[in-house]
Scaffold this motif. Structure first.
Motif, short mmCIF file in Angstrom:
data_model
loop_
_atom_site.label_atom_id
_atom_site.label_comp_id
_atom_site.label_asym_id
_atom_site.label_seq_id
_atom_site.Cartn_x
_atom_site.Cartn_y
_atom_site.Cartn_z
N ARG A 40 13.89 -13.33 4.90
CA ARG A 40 14.74 -14.10 3.99
C ARG A 40 13.90 -15.08 3.16
O ARG A 40 13.14 -15.89 3.69
N GLY A 41 14.04 -14.97 1.83
CA GLY A 41 13.35 -15.89 0.94
C GLY A 41 11.88 -15.61 0.75
O GLY A 41 11.20 -16.32 0.00
N ILE A 42 11.37 -14.61 1.44
CA ILE A 42 9.93 -14.28 1.35
C ILE A 42 9.82 -12.84 0.86
O ILE A 42 10.50 -11.95 1.38
N PRO A 43 8.98 -12.60 -0.17
CA PRO A 43 8.91 -11.25 -0.75
C PRO A 43 8.71 -10.15 0.29
O PRO A 43 8.00 -10.34 1.28
N THR A 44 9.38 -9.05 0.06
CA THR A 44 9.29 -7.88 0.94
C THR A 44 9.14 -6.68 0.02
O THR A 44 10.09 -6.31 -0.67
N THR A 45 7.95 -6.11 -0.02
CA THR A 45 7.66 -5.11 -1.06
C THR A 45 7.44 -3.70 -0.52
O THR A 45 7.39 -2.76 -1.31
N CYS A 46 7.26 -3.54 0.78
CA CYS A 46 6.89 -2.23 1.33
C CYS A 46 5.63 -1.70 0.67
O CYS A 46 5.42 -0.49 0.59
N ALA A 47 4.79 -2.60 0.16
CA ALA A 47 3.54 -2.23 -0.52
C ALA A 47 3.79 -1.28 -1.67
O ALA A 47 2.99 -0.39 -1.96
N ILE B 207 7.63 -0.59 -6.83
CA ILE B 207 9.07 -0.56 -7.14
C ILE B 207 9.82 -1.75 -6.53
O ILE B 207 10.91 -2.10 -6.97
N LEU B 208 9.22 -2.39 -5.52
CA LEU B 208 9.84 -3.58 -4.92
C LEU B 208 8.99 -4.82 -5.12
O LEU B 208 9.12 -5.81 -4.39
N GLN B 209 8.14 -4.80 -6.12
CA GLN B 209 7.14 -5.87 -6.22
C GLN B 209 7.74 -7.27 -6.39
O GLN B 209 7.15 -8.25 -5.98
N ASN B 210 8.94 -7.35 -6.94
CA ASN B 210 9.53 -8.69 -7.11
C ASN B 210 10.74 -8.90 -6.22
O ASN B 210 11.56 -9.75 -6.47
N PHE C 11 -0.97 -2.15 -3.60
CA PHE C 11 -1.63 -3.43 -3.85
C PHE C 11 -3.00 -3.55 -3.20
O PHE C 11 -3.43 -4.64 -2.82
N GLY C 12 -3.69 -2.45 -3.08
CA GLY C 12 -5.06 -2.48 -2.57
C GLY C 12 -5.15 -2.14 -1.10
O GLY C 12 -4.19 -2.29 -0.35
N VAL C 13 -6.33 -1.70 -0.70
CA VAL C 13 -6.53 -1.25 0.68
C VAL C 13 -6.76 -2.44 1.61
O VAL C 13 -7.08 -3.54 1.16
N THR C 14 -6.59 -2.19 2.89
CA THR C 14 -6.99 -3.14 3.92
C THR C 14 -8.22 -2.55 4.59
O THR C 14 -8.31 -1.34 4.78
N ARG C 15 -9.19 -3.43 4.92
CA ARG C 15 -10.39 -2.92 5.59
C ARG C 15 -10.30 -3.17 7.09
O ARG C 15 -9.67 -4.13 7.53
N ASN C 16 -10.96 -2.31 7.82
CA ASN C 16 -10.95 -2.42 9.28
C ASN C 16 -11.91 -3.52 9.71
O ASN C 16 -13.11 -3.44 9.44
N PRO C 17 -11.44 -4.57 10.36
CA PRO C 17 -12.31 -5.69 10.73
C PRO C 17 -13.46 -5.26 11.66
O PRO C 17 -14.47 -5.95 11.73
N ARG C 18 -13.29 -4.15 12.36
CA ARG C 18 -14.37 -3.68 13.24
C ARG C 18 -15.53 -3.12 12.42
O ARG C 18 -16.66 -3.11 12.86
N ASN C 19 -15.19 -2.61 11.27
CA ASN C 19 -16.20 -2.12 10.33
C ASN C 19 -15.54 -1.95 8.96
O ASN C 19 -14.78 -1.01 8.75
N PRO C 20 -15.81 -2.90 8.05
CA PRO C 20 -15.08 -2.94 6.77
C PRO C 20 -15.26 -1.72 5.88
O PRO C 20 -14.57 -1.60 4.87
N GLY D 218 14.29 -5.02 -7.84
CA GLY D 218 12.98 -4.37 -7.91
C GLY D 218 12.57 -4.03 -9.34
O GLY D 218 13.13 -4.52 -10.32
N TYR D 219 11.59 -3.16 -9.43
CA TYR D 219 11.00 -2.80 -10.72
C TYR D 219 11.96 -1.98 -11.57
O TYR D 219 12.66 -1.11 -11.05
N ARG D 220 12.03 -2.28 -12.86
CA ARG D 220 12.79 -1.45 -13.79
C ARG D 220 11.92 -1.14 -14.99
O ARG D 220 11.43 -2.05 -15.66
N ALA D 221 11.76 0.13 -15.27
CA ALA D 221 10.97 0.52 -16.44
C ALA D 221 11.79 0.30 -17.70
O ALA D 221 13.01 0.36 -17.68
N ASP D 222 11.10 0.06 -18.78
CA ASP D 222 11.76 -0.16 -20.05
C ASP D 222 12.01 1.20 -20.69
O ASP D 222 11.10 1.85 -21.16
#
Lengths: 497, 476
Positions: free
Chosen positions: A85-92, A95-98, A138-147, A330-334
């Motif tokens: 609630r009140g915090i963005p939830t985008t599913c990465a 289409i849900l960026q906002n 929105f970009g990859v996540t790196r593995n902290p054990r080996n980036p 969510g996202y709407r194309a023009d």
């Protein structure tokens, strides 16, 4: 005291004893994120101000004795497909960026009631579709054990955040292995409970009949305690179960004497990395030496699980994702005209893996193909459940790897989706059968990449899994301590602490 | 000689159920309310929301199924019907395709040639969609989700009807059943009952069905009759010209008395139906079924039989009163308060029907309570008001459901029973109208009526006309 190396339960105890505060713990996490987020990118959204405010409120409640549970005061990260609630939830997803939800997922509400303090939202594969967190918009996540390696997926951000000390524990979701596989790749504990144990209300659906929420954490004890906190019978979720046996921490007993453990021959056959195989065997031997009865057996239908899974999950996803159309949020194309707007919005809003699965799912449900694909997959699903029923009449747990290999290098997997799908072989059957599964670290490869041990149990038998996993963890020594050592200097980033 | 054709008609009837809350969430189903006032994350398709079946919807659907002689599906399920349109927030409608809740029933209708059974293929539960409002001025469309998630049942008949009269008889029968069950108010104009007509024609005697069309947008019985007539003729004309009927959905324009094609079978959508994984299968147990059965109301046929035995009122009255559940309830409740059945029936058959007709309203729209009708009957019986005043009071009661006793008191409409006052008024009337007095004495009976009228006028209508008559005769 090195706060970040404490487990969730240890931290909460330390706060209660006055050795530290919820605010100090949150500050330590935020400071750690300052150091490492640029590299790892575990989070899509860090609510720094809100986190500190909530930590302060929690500390006050703890001091007044209003919050006494084992997770009170502990900073938690939540996968970005769980509504907050009140915090963005985008599913990465673009289409849900906002998108900012008006309510929180039931599991998140339950955690808040237990006194855990939300830090922010973790990265994931777009709509949980992927095994590497590389399909995130929105970009990859790196593995902290080996980036240089992926953290696994789809709950890669959550697993990496735990491994990096950027939280004390995290929530993930598991539709085909999305908690257990990244746990394996990042060297942390991850568990998917029996379908229906944790309410799905507020979890943005991928494959509704397969999705379950579960913990990613440092120890089996944390795992039991977190699962206990998030489990609930929720009338808002028709598939939620009423269970009276959710006192999971009562199973934290170091004893496997007489426990019958089966290893499916197919799980240790061709396609399994040799080092993974050795580590899993070694773990099985350790349990056997301590009184468990371990034997190999034939779990049938293993080869049918992947096609059945992708048929069912994609079919449900194709329908679940229809609501993202640019009309309501969510996202709407023009674009001019309704259908052009739909087309443009969804073409631009979804990434390639999501589109692939929507197309696959739409195809298997289309008239003339429904019986041949979707209905057949449902039959296979029922048969797989029967195969597990037969196995669990013989064994308390099924033991095996969680993934065929250690974490692949970044960029290696996406070029060959079929190969990526095949990587789910050991985890997806549990989702098809609705049974619980846990993954705990059981060693490292020569390159220093973690290897996970997976234990599967019959429906409602989480306690057996927790007991076996806890025993193994105690016997082998805790191996899921976070990487809190300073980062190696990389490129132009020289001011590493 | 021209070829004779037979019309074959089947109906899909959507009925809005009168539950307080929506089918899958707790939002109100009330009409009115500003746009999107009755909405929540579930009925607006928010990410992460989940549907939970309203038990009342299931009870209503099963009770309709039982009343329509259906077999109840013990293991039924909801399916998703997938299509993109903004009034449908999830872009799928939760409905039932594979395992509908009721199947294989029938209802009996009265036709010119006797009774006839119309088969019910199935009854299924589903959710209604929202409403699009097109603002031509601003060139935008707005969505109102107040109706989104309102529970519907769809009653699908077999192709058993042969003309518009049978269709109307069938619809009236359904409406009566639904109203007796109290599960819907069944108003075609307001859309709480909607009928789509599937129609085909074939040569008389031919076994196989012709190609059918589906007609939508029929919102009155009259429109249905006209649309059936129009479509039948259109199809026969096509066939007579050697052309083919195309399987398509057509929209009836009642103003223009014509239909036009909306979409043909070729561009029919693939709805990709599949079981909704968010909803558990609906399992009907013996106990549930027993409860619903025990709660089934007395239907019209039984009611008519009972009225015949219990009340001394004409068959015609029974027929009219039982044709509306609301009217029958009103009748029984008023009688239960002690009023004589025949008197109650007279008020319903006379003034009530007259005023309903005048206002083009249905018996379901009657507002006044049985308590008030009973009080009015009491006032007349005790001769507290005369029948003219009673009718005036009734009209006010019909309009505003006022308490007739209070109203009569407040307006001073009580009959004047004071003999002295009445005698004085009569005397005055005699004195003021010598011409009429002599006319009467010369044998003109009509003149007495005039004098009665004059007296009543002087008494402002609040006199017992019988007493006035008696006094006049006495004094003349």
């Amino acid at each position: 005291m090195e706060l970040l190396s404490l487990s969730a339960v240890e931290l909460s105890a330390a706060v209660k004893e006055g050795k530290t505060t919820a605010v100090e713990a949150m500050k330590a996490v935020l400071a750690r994120m300052e150091e490492t987020e640029d590299l790892y990118h575990c989070y899509l959204y860090a609510d720094r101000e809100g986190a500190l405010r909530r930590a302060q409120e929690t500390q006050e409640k703890m001091e007044k004795g209003e919050l006494t549970g084992p997770l009170a005061g502990v900073p938690v990260a939540v996968k970005d497909n769980l509504c907050t609630r009140g915090i963005p939830t985008t599913c990465a997803s673009k289409i849900l960026q906002n998108f900012v939800p008006a309510f929180s997922a039931e599991a998140v509400v339950n955690l808040e009631k237990a006194g855990a303090v939300l830090i922010g939202k973790t990265n994931m594969d777009e709509f949980a579709m992927g095994s590497t967190t590389e399909t995130s918009a929105f970009g990859v996540t790196r593995n902290p054990r080996n980036p240089d390696h992926v953290p696994g997926g789809s709950s890669g951000g959550s697993a990496a955040a735990v491994a990096a000390g950027e939280c004390f524990f995290a929530l993930g979701s598991d539709t085909g292995g999305s908690i257990r596989q990244p746990a394996s790749f990042c060297g942390v504990v991850g568990m998917k409970p029996t379908y229906g144990t944790v309410s799905r209300y507020g979890l943005v659906a991928y494959g509704s009949s397969l999705d379950q929420i579960g913990p990613l954490c440092k120890t089996v004890e944390d795992c039991a305690v977190i699962l206990e906190a998030i489990s609930s019978h929720d009338k808002k979720d028709s598939t939620s179960l009423e269970r009276k046996d959710t006192d999971f921490s009562s199973a934290l007993v170091k004893d496997v004497k007489g426990m019958r453990i089966g290893i499916p021959r197919d799980y240790l056959g061709a396609g399994l990395d040799g080092q993974v195989k050795d580590a899993v065997w070694k773990a099985a031997k350790l349990l056997e030496e301590n009184g468990a009865l371990v034997e190999e057996f034939d779990l049938s239908l293993v080869d049918y699980a992947i096609p059945a899974y992708y048929t069912i999950a994609c079919a449900e996803a194709s329908s679940n994702l229809e609501r993202f159309d640019g009309i309501k949020y969510g996202y709407r194309a023009d674009a001019q005209g309704l259908h052009r707007m739909y087309k443009a919005t969804r073409s631009q809003g979804f990434g390639p893996e999501v589109k692939r699965r929507i197309m696959l799912g739409s195809f298997v449900l289309s008239s003339g193909y429904y019986d041949a694909y979707y209905l057949k997959a449902l039959k296979v699903k029922a048969m797989i459940k029967h195969a597990f029923d037969a196995a669990f009449s013989q064994y308390d747990c099924i033991l095996g790897p969680a993934a065929p290999s250690t974490a692949p290098r970044l960029g290696e997997s996406l070029s060959d989706p079929i190969r990526m799908y095949l990587g789910d072989i050991y985890t997806i059957s549990a989702n098809l059968a609705g049974i619980p599964g846990i993954c705990i670290p059981c060693g490292e490869s020569e390159e220093g990449l973690p290897i996970g041990l997976q234990l599967l149990g019959d429906c409602f038998q989480e306690k057996k899994l927790i007991r076996a996993a806890y025993t193994y963890e105690q016997l082998a020594g805790v191996q899921s301590a976070p990487i809190v050592k300073p980062l190696p200097a990389k490129g132009e980033k020289t001011d590493v602490h | 000689m021209s070829i004779e054709y037979e019309t074959v008609i089947g109906l899909e009837v959507h009925v809005e159920l009168a539950t307080k809350t929506k089918i899958f969430c707790g939002c109100s189903t009330a009409f009115g309310g500003s746009p999107n006032a009755h909405t929540c994350p579930v009925c607006t398709g928010m990410p992460g929301s989940l549907p939970v079946l309203n038990r009342k919807v299931l009870e209503y659907a099963v009770s309709v199924g039982l009343a329509a002689n259906c077999s109840i599906t013990r293991f039924s399920r909801f399916d998703r019907k997938n299509y993109f349109y903004p009034d449908n927030p999830q872009n799928y409608q939760i409905s039932q395709l594979y395992l509908p809740i009721c199947r294989d029933g029938w209802v009996e209708i009265d036709t010119a040639s006797g009774t006839k059974k119309i088969g019910i293929h199935e009854i299924h539960m589903e959710e209604d969609a929202g409403k699009l409002i097109h603002d031509e001025w601003d060139d935008v469309s707005l969505v109102d989700y107040n109706r989104s998630g309102v529970p519907l049942i769809e009653i699908v008949s077999e192709p058993d009807m042969r003309d518009a009269d049978e269709v109307i008889a069938y619809l009236e029968k359904l409406r009566l059943i639904l109203q007796y069950l109290g599960v819907s108010d069944c108003k075609l104009q307001e859309g709480s009952m909607r009928a789509d007509v599937n129609l085909s024609v074939r040569r008389k005697g031919q076994e196989e069905y012709g190609t059918r069309t589906e007609m939508k947008n029929l919102n009155s019985f009259r429109a249905i009759s006209r649309a059936i007539e129009g479509e039948k003729n259109r199809q026969i004309d096509l066939l007579s010209e050697g052309k083919e009927v195309i399987q398509e959905t057509r929209r009836w324009d009642d103003g223009k008395e014509t239909s036009y094609a909306m979409r043909s079978k070729e561009d029919a959508q693939d709805y990709r139906y599949f079981p909704d994984p968010d909803l558990a299968p609906v399992v009907i147990g013996d106990e549930f079924l027993r409860q619903i059965k025990s709660r089934q109301p007395e239907f019209r046929t039984e009611k008519m039989k009972r009225y015949k035995e219990e009340y001394e009122i004409p068959d015609y009255d029974i027929e009219i009163i039982t044709a509306s559940k609301h009217m029958a309830d009103l009748f029984e409740a008023t009688v239960a308060l002690g009023s004589q059945p025949k008197k109650v029936s007279n008020w319903l058959m006379g003034e009530t029907l007259r005023l309903l007709k005048e206002r083009e309203a249905d018996p379901e729209d009657i507002r006044f309570s049985p308590e008030h009708l009973a009080k009015l009957i009491g006032l007349v019986e005790r001769k507290d008001v005369n029948s003219t005043v009673a009718k005036e009071v009734f009209e006010v009661m019909f309009q505003e459901d006022v308490d007739p006793e209070e109203y009569v008191q407040k307006k001073g409409l009580m009959t004047v029973s004071d003999e002295g006052a009445l005698r004085k008024a009569v005397e005055e009337a005699i004195a003021a109208n010598p011409q009429s007095v002599s006319d009467y004495r010369n044998g003109k009976e009509k003149a007495l009526g005039f004098l009665v009228g004059q007296t009543m006028k002087a008494m402002k209508g609040k006199a017992d006309p019988g007493a006035v008559n008696r006094l006049l005769k006495e004094l003349l």
